[in-house]
Design a protein around this motif. Structure first.
Motif, mmCIF file in Angstrom:
data_model
loop_
_atom_site.group_PDB
_atom_site.id
_atom_site.type_symbol
_atom_site.label_atom_id
_atom_site.label_comp_id
_atom_site.label_asym_id
_atom_site.label_seq_id
_atom_site.Cartn_x
_atom_site.Cartn_y
_atom_site.Cartn_z
ATOM 1 N N PRO A 194 -104.907 -0.010 2.252
ATOM 2 C CA PRO A 194 -103.875 1.406 2.560
ATOM 3 C C PRO A 194 -103.217 1.965 1.024
ATOM 4 C CG PRO A 194 -103.445 -0.869 3.271
ATOM 5 C CD PRO A 194 -104.914 -0.642 2.414
ATOM 6 N N LEU A 195 -103.134 1.381 -0.001
ATOM 7 C CA LEU A 195 -102.815 1.492 -1.115
ATOM 8 C C LEU A 195 -103.758 2.563 -1.121
ATOM 9 C CD1 LEU A 195 -100.404 0.738 -2.779
ATOM 10 C CD2 LEU A 195 -102.184 -0.713 -4.142
ATOM 11 N N LEU A 196 -104.919 2.647 -1.980
ATOM 12 C CA LEU A 196 -105.889 4.024 -2.118
ATOM 13 C C LEU A 196 -106.278 5.034 -1.610
ATOM 14 C CD1 LEU A 196 -107.727 4.665 -3.654
ATOM 15 C CD2 LEU A 196 -110.041 3.913 -1.558
ATOM 16 N N HIS A 197 -105.405 5.150 -0.344
ATOM 17 C CA HIS A 197 -105.482 5.972 1.094
ATOM 18 C C HIS A 197 -103.622 6.589 0.385
ATOM 19 C CE1 HIS A 197 -108.816 5.478 3.183
ATOM 20 N NE2 HIS A 197 -108.602 4.214 4.014
ATOM 21 N N PHE A 198 -102.660 5.929 -0.034
ATOM 22 C CA PHE A 198 -102.047 6.613 0.200
ATOM 23 C C PHE A 198 -101.792 7.550 -1.522
ATOM 24 C CE2 PHE A 198 -97.697 5.710 -1.939
ATOM 25 C CZ PHE A 198 -96.836 6.656 -1.541
ATOM 26 N N LEU A 199 -102.715 6.591 -2.610
ATOM 27 C CA LEU A 199 -102.540 7.365 -3.631
ATOM 28 C C LEU A 199 -103.556 8.610 -3.704
ATOM 29 C CD1 LEU A 199 -102.064 7.642 -6.772
ATOM 30 C CD2 LEU A 199 -104.068 5.231 -7.135
ATOM 31 N N VAL A 200 -104.646 8.824 -3.100
ATOM 32 C CA VAL A 200 -105.272 9.742 -2.885
ATOM 33 C C VAL A 200 -104.172 10.577 -1.993
ATOM 34 C CG1 VAL A 200 -106.742 11.398 -1.385
ATOM 35 C CG2 VAL A 200 -107.657 8.650 -2.806
ATOM 36 N N TRP A 201 -103.757 10.454 -0.778
ATOM 37 C CA TRP A 201 -103.141 11.495 -0.082
ATOM 38 C C TRP A 201 -101.765 11.950 -1.014
ATOM 39 C CZ3 TRP A 201 -97.648 10.944 0.918
ATOM 40 C CH2 TRP A 201 -97.373 11.769 1.761
ATOM 41 N N GLU A 213 -101.594 12.100 -4.473
ATOM 42 C CA GLU A 213 -102.627 12.842 -5.530
ATOM 43 C C GLU A 213 -103.263 14.393 -4.725
ATOM 44 O OE1 GLU A 213 -105.565 10.728 -7.721
ATOM 45 O OE2 GLU A 213 -105.831 12.696 -7.957
ATOM 46 N N LYS A 214 -103.611 13.939 -3.620
ATOM 47 C CA LYS A 214 -103.252 15.380 -3.137
ATOM 48 C C LYS A 214 -103.214 16.318 -2.482
ATOM 49 C CE LYS A 214 -108.420 14.701 -0.645
ATOM 50 N NZ LYS A 214 -109.081 14.354 0.154
ATOM 51 N N LEU A 215 -101.730 15.929 -2.148
ATOM 52 C CA LEU A 215 -100.599 16.594 -1.927
ATOM 53 C C LEU A 215 -99.740 17.284 -2.730
ATOM 54 C CD1 LEU A 215 -97.753 17.110 0.542
ATOM 55 C CD2 LEU A 215 -96.593 15.324 -0.646
ATOM 56 N N LEU A 216 -99.524 16.769 -4.234
ATOM 57 C CA LEU A 216 -99.199 17.228 -5.259
ATOM 58 C C LEU A 216 -100.326 18.340 -5.589
ATOM 59 C CD1 LEU A 216 -98.165 14.004 -7.944
ATOM 60 C CD2 LEU A 216 -97.030 15.945 -6.738
ATOM 61 N N LEU A 217 -101.460 18.400 -5.450
ATOM 62 C CA LEU A 217 -102.234 19.238 -5.948
ATOM 63 C C LEU A 217 -102.316 20.919 -4.763
ATOM 64 C CD1 LEU A 217 -105.512 17.579 -7.690
ATOM 65 C CD2 LEU A 217 -103.883 19.322 -8.957
ATOM 66 N N ALA A 218 -102.264 20.254 -4.082
ATOM 67 C CA ALA A 218 -102.181 20.841 -3.018
ATOM 68 C C ALA A 218 -100.988 21.948 -2.921
ATOM 69 C CB ALA A 218 -102.916 20.482 -1.502
ATOM 70 N N THR A 219 -100.061 21.547 -3.510
ATOM 71 C CA THR A 219 -98.735 22.587 -2.899
ATOM 72 C C THR A 219 -98.600 23.649 -4.036
ATOM 73 O OG1 THR A 219 -98.191 20.368 -2.463
ATOM 74 C CG2 THR A 219 -96.274 22.085 -3.071
ATOM 75 N N TRP A 233 -97.947 25.680 -7.298
ATOM 76 C CA TRP A 233 -97.223 25.300 -9.063
ATOM 77 C C TRP A 233 -95.929 25.083 -8.623
ATOM 78 C CZ3 TRP A 233 -95.148 28.050 -11.666
ATOM 79 C CH2 TRP A 233 -95.935 29.444 -11.452
ATOM 80 N N PRO A 234 -95.516 26.692 -8.228
ATOM 81 C CA PRO A 234 -93.847 27.189 -8.204
ATOM 82 C C PRO A 234 -93.389 26.293 -7.493
ATOM 83 C CG PRO A 234 -95.307 28.863 -7.882
ATOM 84 C CD PRO A 234 -96.156 27.573 -7.506
ATOM 85 N N LEU A 235 -93.678 25.978 -6.246
ATOM 86 C CA LEU A 235 -93.001 24.955 -5.788
ATOM 87 C C LEU A 235 -92.505 23.428 -5.546
ATOM 88 C CD1 LEU A 235 -91.414 25.447 -2.524
ATOM 89 C CD2 LEU A 235 -93.925 23.349 -1.703
ATOM 90 N N ILE A 236 -93.461 22.806 -6.553
ATOM 91 C CA ILE A 236 -94.092 21.899 -7.484
ATOM 92 C C ILE A 236 -92.647 21.809 -8.293
ATOM 93 C CG2 ILE A 236 -94.567 19.857 -9.210
ATOM 94 C CD1 ILE A 236 -96.203 19.562 -6.300
ATOM 95 N N LEU A 237 -92.423 23.029 -9.065
ATOM 96 C CA LEU A 237 -91.649 23.301 -10.159
ATOM 97 C C LEU A 237 -90.177 23.192 -10.164
ATOM 98 C CD1 LEU A 237 -91.976 23.266 -13.387
ATOM 99 C CD2 LEU A 237 -91.537 25.836 -13.250
ATOM 100 N N ALA A 252 -102.629 14.335 -11.367
ATOM 101 C CA ALA A 252 -102.685 13.603 -11.212
ATOM 102 C C ALA A 252 -102.185 11.991 -11.770
ATOM 103 C CB ALA A 252 -104.546 13.433 -12.044
ATOM 104 N N THR A 253 -101.853 12.169 -13.410
ATOM 105 C CA THR A 253 -100.750 11.014 -13.594
ATOM 106 C C THR A 253 -99.329 10.835 -12.705
ATOM 107 O OG1 THR A 253 -102.014 11.594 -15.922
ATOM 108 C CG2 THR A 253 -99.669 10.550 -16.195
ATOM 109 N N LEU A 254 -99.275 11.976 -13.006
ATOM 110 C CA LEU A 254 -97.680 11.438 -11.876
ATOM 111 C C LEU A 254 -98.218 11.105 -11.147
ATOM 112 C CD1 LEU A 254 -95.044 13.556 -12.376
ATOM 113 C CD2 LEU A 254 -95.641 14.606 -11.697
ATOM 114 N N ALA A 255 -99.052 11.437 -9.787
ATOM 115 C CA ALA A 255 -99.318 10.925 -8.248
ATOM 116 C C ALA A 255 -99.560 8.988 -8.591
ATOM 117 C CB ALA A 255 -100.807 10.962 -7.981
ATOM 118 N N ILE A 256 -100.334 8.666 -10.083
ATOM 119 C CA ILE A 256 -100.389 6.811 -9.784
ATOM 120 C C ILE A 256 -98.693 6.594 -10.952
ATOM 121 C CG2 ILE A 256 -101.521 7.897 -12.147
ATOM 122 C CD1 ILE A 256 -103.263 5.645 -11.460
ATOM 123 N N ILE A 257 -98.132 7.363 -11.303
ATOM 124 C CA ILE A 257 -97.341 6.672 -12.271
ATOM 125 C C ILE A 257 -96.294 6.578 -10.638
ATOM 126 C CG2 ILE A 257 -95.297 6.853 -13.627
ATOM 127 C CD1 ILE A 257 -98.236 6.633 -14.904
#
Lengths: 296, 340
Positions: free
Chosen positions: A44-51, A53-59, A61-65, A103-108
């Motif tokens: 479950p942890l892995l799924h959460f992490l992958v999800w 990370e994908k969310l951060l990358l799929a969004t 960039w201006p929105l993330i900013l 990716a770093t943001l996600a794992i942190i």
């Protein structure tokens, strides 16, 4: 006769290697029989992490900013820090480190979340009993002082190379401060204030949630801050066992002597660290507004 | 005479590793210092028995280290005794299980602390509602009651301040309001005014006296200040090294000190402001009372009687209780009482 004093009487090379092999074999067979179960446990942890990370990358960039600057503002209420965050991420994106940074943001984020969920209850438990404290403290000492490469070995043996072992390594490294400071914060709560709660008939639960935790919050928050910083520091090492992120190019730069690459990614880590630190620190300071008279 | 509200019977408290063993030495006569030297145990409370009457202010006085703060914490069992009994309304506090004890603390007694013991992260109003919320009262009702008490102690307008924003005197008003809000009939006050400067302390004493006239609580008041003890106490118990040296009314203590220690204590007080005519009057004797003789109430303190006595030119002054002559007093008796 003198030999005895000059050379330390050791176990002997053959016995020693047999011992090591025994331990290694034992652990290997342990991981053969339980490795899969442990992997399933952590999935479950892995799924959460992958999800995440994908969310951060799929969004886009201006929105993330916008979200990041918004969080910085909510946390710090400081224009300076918010503007600094904005430019730091602009530079990171401009020098093509956006993906690694996400990716770093996600794992942190996930590691910090895991540390809080495990660390705060553990700290509370420690503060309740001197015996538990005397058991956990040396364990924390070991976790903090043992060279981080050493505990990568059993984690990799157990779970192989990948995100989850990386995450576990980061958590082991980063969890001690939050446990320690939660424990400390609760133990430092004024005795008379506690007595007052008790004298009015508060149950242990009411005491914990109405008095001890709120008053320990600044310390707990200092622990969260430390945990984030240590997680960031661990990111480079964790990239050795397959964690994606800013650590990977740093590692590549070390083995190939790419000065500029190493410097840029290193500075990106520094930028993340400074932003996290300043935001969480000023948030922690606002938590204790009542101590200096505070706002009405 | 009413049954005592709180009864303390042969209470011992010994701090250390094996208090039960040390208890035997103490019961066979070992003193505080000897015990510390021989066994490293600290004798907190040494065989104290005290009956506290309902609706009275019971002062427990002693210097620091005399065990008074330890004693008061036994009444709501913040500290467990080594031996002895405590009864509140005839019920044994030490036999209570956790729930019964919690109910006792929630509904029966509340406490005011030397350093206020306020919750720094809660506003004044949230501090005062604390005891009510713990009782399980709903928030609107608790809020209403708390506001009444806050205005009763003169802190209207400060409901939304944090304790850190208030002065010492104001903080202790919050502490007092919090203690009174739960409507418990016993109020434990542990050196409640000791951390305040003298003028504020006097004010707070006046507030307490006013409140008590209305509320008639049973108050156990700890202090190291004799003037405070004499001003507030209906009954005063004096502790030394954990044991009870003397107990009685202010008049008893001042006029009939039990030993040198207490005599030393009362040496510097202003006797004229403590001693009342009723305590030093002599029986009327037979014969008709002179009509012209001035009359004073038995509760008059000497200070207020002095002018009248002086103007009587050495003749008798009649002392009355509820309008009826009860005794007489002479200039000589007044001077003797003042001299001690």
């Amino acid at each position: 006769m003198w030999d005895f004093f000059l050379e330390f009487p050791s176990i002997g090379r053959r016995d020693l290697s047999a011992l090591r092999q025994g331990i290694d074999e034992g652990f290997r067979s342990f991981s053969r029989s339980y490795g899969e179960a442990i992997e399933i446990f952590f999935s479950p942890l892995l799924h959460f992490l992958v999800w995440f990370e994908k969310l951060l990358l799929a969004t886009p960039w201006p929105l993330i900013l916008i979200v990041l600057c918004g969080l910085a503002w909510v946390g710090s209420r400081s224009m300076k820090i918010t503007v600094g965050t904005f430019f730091a991420f602009i530079l990171i994106g401009y020098f093509d480190m956006w993906e690694e940074t996400m990716a770093t943001l996600a794992i942190i984020s996930v590691a910090t979340f895991v540390c809080i969920v495990i660390g705060i209850p553990l700290g509370i438990l420690m503060s309740k009993s001197d015996r538990i404290q005397s058991v956990i403290t040396p364990v924390l000492d070991i976790m903090q002082t043992i060279p981080s490469f050493v505990y990568l070995i059993p984690v990799v043996m157990l779970l192989g190379i990948g995100k989850v072992p990386g995450l576990i390594a980061v958590c082991i490294y980063a969890i001690p401060p939050i446990v320690r400071l939660t424990n400390l914060g609760i133990r430092l709560v004024d005795r008379e204030v506690l007595e007052a709660a008790e004298a009015f008939g508060a149950s242990p639960r009411q005491k914990l949630f109405d008095v001890q935790i709120p008053l320990a919050l600044p310390n707990i928050f200092a622990g969260v801050n430390q945990t984030i910083m240590m997680a960031l520091a661990m990111v480079v090492i964790a990239s050795m066992i397959g964690v994606r992120g800013l650590g990977v190019p740093v590692l590549r730069a070390i083995s190939n002597q790419y000065l500029a690459l190493g410097l840029m990614n290193g500075l990106a880590i520094v930028a993340l660290a400074i932003i996290f630190d300043r935001v969480s620190q000023s948030y922690g300071k606002r938590l204790q507004a009542h101590r200096e008279g505070g706002e009405k | 005479m009413n049954d005592p509200k709180i009864q303390i019977k042969n209470l011992y408290k010994i701090f250390g590793k094996s208090p039960q063993k040390a208890l035997k030495s103490v019961q066979s006569g070992m003193g505080k210092d000897a015990l510390r030297e021989a066994t490293g145990h600290v004798l907190g409370v040494d065989n104290v028995s005290l009956d506290i009457a309902p609706q009275n202010i019971q002062v427990v006085m002693g210097l620091s280290g005399s065990g008074k703060s330890t004693l008061i914490r036994h009444i709501n069992r913040l500290i467990e005794p080594t031996a002895g009994e405590i009864l509140v309304d005839g019920k044994n506090v030490l036999a209570m299980d956790k729930d019964a004890l919690r109910d006792l603390r929630r509904f029966k007694m509340s406490m005011v602390f030397q350093h206020f013991g306020l919750f720094p992260h809660r506003r004044v109003i949230e501090n005062v509602t604390y005891g009510l919320i713990v009782q399980g009262m709903d928030e609107a009702e608790a809020d209403k009651r708390a506001r009444q008490w806050i205005s009763r102690v003169g802190l209207e307008g400060y409901e939304n301040n944090y304790p850190g924003q208030l002065s010492g005197g104001m903080r202790q008003r919050v502490g007092l309001a919090r203690g009174l809000a739960t409507d418990a009939d016993i109020l434990l006050m542990d050196e409640a005014f000791s951390a305040l400067d003298p003028l504020i302390r006097y004010d707070m004493q006046s507030i307490l006296i006013d409140l008590q006239k209305e509320l008639h609580k049973t108050i156990v008041f700890i202090t190291h200040d004799l003037d405070e003890a004499l001003r507030l106490g209906d009954n005063i118990a004096i502790l030394r090294d954990g044991h009870l040296v003397q107990q009685g009314s202010a008049q008893d203590i001042v006029l009939r000190p039990a030993d040198d220690y207490i005599e030393d204590f009362i040496k510097d007080i202003n006797r004229a402001r403590v001693i009342k005519l009723g305590s030093i009057m002599q029986p009327l004797g037979r014969g008709k009372l002179p009509d012209s003789a001035p009359r004073l109430d038995a509760d008059t303190i000497l200070q207020d009687a002095l002018m009248v006595v002086a103007q009587s030119n050495g003749n008798t002054v009649i002392v009355e209780e509820q309008g009826k002559p009860k005794g007489k007093i002479t200039t000589r008796a007044v001077i003797e009482a003042l001299h001690g």
